[in-house]
Design a protein around this motif. Structure first.
Motif, PDB file in Angstrom:
ATOM      1  N   MET A 199      -2.010   8.505 -11.997  1.00  0.00           N
ATOM      2  CA  MET A 199      -2.861   7.431 -11.534  1.00  0.00           C
ATOM      3  C   MET A 199      -2.053   6.142 -11.523  1.00  0.00           C
ATOM      4  O   MET A 199      -1.519   5.722 -12.544  1.00  0.00           O
ATOM      5  N   ARG A 200      -1.962   5.527 -10.373  1.00  0.00           N
ATOM      6  CA  ARG A 200      -1.180   4.299 -10.228  1.00  0.00           C
ATOM      7  C   ARG A 200      -2.116   3.104 -10.193  1.00  0.00           C
ATOM      8  O   ARG A 200      -3.023   3.033  -9.367  1.00  0.00           O
ATOM      9  N   LEU A 201      -1.876   2.160 -11.088  1.00  0.00           N
ATOM     10  CA  LEU A 201      -2.648   0.923 -11.130  1.00  0.00           C
ATOM     11  C   LEU A 201      -1.829  -0.167 -10.468  1.00  0.00           C
ATOM     12  O   LEU A 201      -0.696  -0.428 -10.852  1.00  0.00           O
ATOM     13  N   GLU A 202      -2.408  -0.799  -9.457  1.00  0.00           N
ATOM     14  CA  GLU A 202      -1.721  -1.858  -8.729  1.00  0.00           C
ATOM     15  C   GLU A 202      -2.178  -3.215  -9.237  1.00  0.00           C
ATOM     16  O   GLU A 202      -3.187  -3.322  -9.937  1.00  0.00           O
ATOM     17  N   LYS A 203      -1.451  -4.260  -8.862  1.00  0.00           N
ATOM     18  CA  LYS A 203      -1.824  -5.629  -9.202  1.00  0.00           C
ATOM     19  C   LYS A 203      -2.280  -6.340  -7.943  1.00  0.00           C
ATOM     20  O   LYS A 203      -1.680  -6.185  -6.870  1.00  0.00           O
ATOM     21  N   PRO A 214      -7.475   2.931  -8.615  1.00  0.00           N
ATOM     22  CA  PRO A 214      -7.476   3.751  -7.390  1.00  0.00           C
ATOM     23  C   PRO A 214      -8.859   3.795  -6.744  1.00  0.00           C
ATOM     24  O   PRO A 214      -9.877   3.926  -7.418  1.00  0.00           O
ATOM     25  N   GLY A 215      -8.882   3.630  -5.415  1.00  0.00           N
ATOM     26  CA  GLY A 215     -10.135   3.661  -4.679  1.00  0.00           C
ATOM     27  C   GLY A 215     -10.828   2.322  -4.605  1.00  0.00           C
ATOM     28  O   GLY A 215     -11.898   2.209  -4.025  1.00  0.00           O
ATOM     29  N   HIS A 216     -10.236   1.294  -5.183  1.00  0.00           N
ATOM     30  CA  HIS A 216     -10.846  -0.037  -5.186  1.00  0.00           C
ATOM     31  C   HIS A 216      -9.969  -1.011  -4.421  1.00  0.00           C
ATOM     32  O   HIS A 216      -8.780  -0.791  -4.228  1.00  0.00           O
ATOM     33  N   GLY A 217     -10.557  -2.101  -3.998  1.00  0.00           N
ATOM     34  CA  GLY A 217      -9.784  -3.176  -3.397  1.00  0.00           C
ATOM     35  C   GLY A 217      -9.533  -3.011  -1.910  1.00  0.00           C
ATOM     36  O   GLY A 217      -9.978  -2.058  -1.271  1.00  0.00           O
ATOM     37  N   ILE A 218      -8.791  -3.977  -1.390  1.00  0.00           N
ATOM     38  CA  ILE A 218      -8.468  -4.051   0.035  1.00  0.00           C
ATOM     39  C   ILE A 218      -6.957  -4.123   0.172  1.00  0.00           C
ATOM     40  O   ILE A 218      -6.294  -4.780  -0.628  1.00  0.00           O
ATOM     41  N   GLN A 219      -6.429  -3.478   1.203  1.00  0.00           N
ATOM     42  CA  GLN A 219      -4.993  -3.496   1.442  1.00  0.00           C
ATOM     43  C   GLN A 219      -4.744  -4.108   2.814  1.00  0.00           C
ATOM     44  O   GLN A 219      -5.358  -3.704   3.805  1.00  0.00           O
ATOM     45  N   ALA A 248       5.583  -5.249   7.840  1.00  0.00           N
ATOM     46  CA  ALA A 248       5.370  -4.114   6.944  1.00  0.00           C
ATOM     47  C   ALA A 248       5.275  -4.521   5.467  1.00  0.00           C
ATOM     48  O   ALA A 248       5.404  -3.683   4.587  1.00  0.00           O
ATOM     49  N   LYS A 249       5.021  -5.779   5.182  1.00  0.00           N
ATOM     50  CA  LYS A 249       4.795  -6.223   3.805  1.00  0.00           C
ATOM     51  C   LYS A 249       3.353  -5.905   3.448  1.00  0.00           C
ATOM     52  O   LYS A 249       2.425  -6.216   4.198  1.00  0.00           O
ATOM     53  N   ILE A 250       3.159  -5.267   2.295  1.00  0.00           N
ATOM     54  CA  ILE A 250       1.832  -4.825   1.871  1.00  0.00           C
ATOM     55  C   ILE A 250       1.266  -5.816   0.852  1.00  0.00           C
ATOM     56  O   ILE A 250       1.917  -6.143  -0.135  1.00  0.00           O
ATOM     57  N   PHE A 251       0.046  -6.267   1.105  1.00  0.00           N
ATOM     58  CA  PHE A 251      -0.678  -7.140   0.178  1.00  0.00           C
ATOM     59  C   PHE A 251      -1.912  -6.382  -0.290  1.00  0.00           C
ATOM     60  O   PHE A 251      -2.696  -5.910   0.516  1.00  0.00           O
ATOM     61  N   ARG A 252      -2.081  -6.278  -1.605  1.00  0.00           N
ATOM     62  CA  ARG A 252      -3.260  -5.607  -2.162  1.00  0.00           C
ATOM     63  C   ARG A 252      -4.142  -6.644  -2.841  1.00  0.00           C
ATOM     64  O   ARG A 252      -3.653  -7.499  -3.571  1.00  0.00           O
ATOM     65  N   PHE A 253      -5.446  -6.523  -2.612  1.00  0.00           N
ATOM     66  CA  PHE A 253      -6.407  -7.467  -3.184  1.00  0.00           C
ATOM     67  C   PHE A 253      -7.468  -6.694  -3.944  1.00  0.00           C
ATOM     68  O   PHE A 253      -7.923  -5.643  -3.501  1.00  0.00           O
TER      69      PHE A 253
END
Length: 166
Positions: free
Chosen positions: A1-5, A15-20, A26-31
């Motif tokens: 399980m990978r937890l992102e910031k 996982p399964g939450h937020g917006i990408q 190709a720069k990825i921003f996670r919210f």
């Protein structure tokens, strides 16, 4: 399980939450939530928005440099599985958390050191200004030490007469 910031507020995204959001380069921003995503689209700087981790770090509200943060850092290099190493790491995690919590408490205590005295001075000042609201006038007549010294102001008669005519 990978937890992102979260890119904006630095909170954890499960996982399964937020917006990408993927930019054209190709720069990825996670919210973590739409609040962060909207602020990003409005081109707000996270260091100027008070509720973000970046603001708290820049303005000295959170610890910024501590050796315990080194353990949480993301590492992209894969490590060969070693049972003894994994066991030692799991044993060390509670100790590291305890050390970090203690350091955060000391940091907070040092930050709030002068606040108590400042609040007391403000309370005394407010009390001096509104002493009549706290004590009844009859108490002031009985004990003259509670009243503030009276200031005598001399007013000439000519000035008061001129004001009356106007």
């Amino acid at each position: 399980m990978r937890l992102e910031k979260c890119w904006f507020c630095s909170s954890t995204i499960y996982p399964g939450h937020g917006i990408q959001f993927v930019r054209n380069d190709a720069k990825i921003f996670r919210f973590c939530r739409s609040k962060c995503h909207k602020n990003f689209k409005m081109k707000r700087n996270p260091r100027k928005v008070k509720w973000t981790k970046a603001y708290r770090r820049v303005h000295g509200k959170d610890m910024t440099q501590d050796s315990t943060f080194e353990f949480e850092r993301k590492r992209n290099r894969p490590e060969r599985y070693d049972r003894n190493l994994a066991e030692n790491v799991l044993k060390a995690i509670p100790k590291i958390d305890k050390i970090r919590v203690g350091r955060e408490e000391r940091h907070h205590k040092n930050r709030m050191k002068g606040k108590k005295q400042k609040l007391q001075m403000e309370a005394v000042k407010e009390l001096e200004q509104g002493i009549s609201l706290v004590k009844a006038p009859s108490v002031f007549q009985q004990d003259q030490s509670l009243t503030l010294p009276k200031i005598v102001v001399s007013v000439s008669q000519q000035q008061s007469e001129n004001r009356m005519e106007e």
